[in-house]
Design a protein around this motif. Structure first.
Motif, short mmCIF file in Angstrom:
data_model
loop_
_atom_site.label_atom_id
_atom_site.label_comp_id
_atom_site.label_asym_id
_atom_site.label_seq_id
_atom_site.Cartn_x
_atom_site.Cartn_y
_atom_site.Cartn_z
N MET A 1 56.61 52.69 36.60
CA MET A 1 55.17 52.43 36.50
C MET A 1 54.88 50.95 36.34
N SER A 2 55.85 50.19 35.80
CA SER A 2 55.60 48.76 35.59
C SER A 2 55.87 47.93 36.83
N PRO B 1 67.51 58.61 23.12
CA PRO B 1 66.54 58.07 24.06
C PRO B 1 66.37 59.01 25.26
N ASP B 2 65.15 59.12 25.72
CA ASP B 2 64.85 59.94 26.88
C ASP B 2 64.95 59.04 28.11
N HIS B 3 66.02 59.17 28.87
CA HIS B 3 66.25 58.28 30.00
C HIS B 3 65.25 58.52 31.12
N LEU C 1 62.97 55.62 32.71
CA LEU C 1 62.91 55.40 34.16
C LEU C 1 61.47 55.47 34.66
N PHE C 2 60.70 56.41 34.13
CA PHE C 2 59.29 56.53 34.51
C PHE C 2 58.51 55.28 34.11
#
Length: 71
Positions: A66-67, A55-57, A61-62
């Protein structure tokens, strides 16, 4: 030629062109694409299992940032 006759012929011609354009317009309908409908075999299972994805942490996080609403 009277104006009414010319106007009527123009209207009939325009409707004819519109009808031909509508009949010739074919748009693909939404459908589910499966691996069996294509003419090739997807990657074998043995080759797919060799690669482990991490997984790309930073991306997670991005997406979390954004949410969230701006305060």
């Amino acid at each position: 030629m009277k104006l009414e006759v010319a106007r009527g012929l123009f209207l009939v011609g325009a409707l004819g062109v519109t009808s031909l354009a509508f009949a010739a317009w074919s748009e693909d309908s939404p459908q589910v694409i499966t691996g069996f409908s294509q003419g090739y075999c997807p990657m074998p299972v043995s080759q797919r299992m060799d690669q482990q994805t991490k997984p790309d942490h930073d991306l997670l996080l991005f997406m979390f940032g954004m949410s969230q609403p701006v305060r």
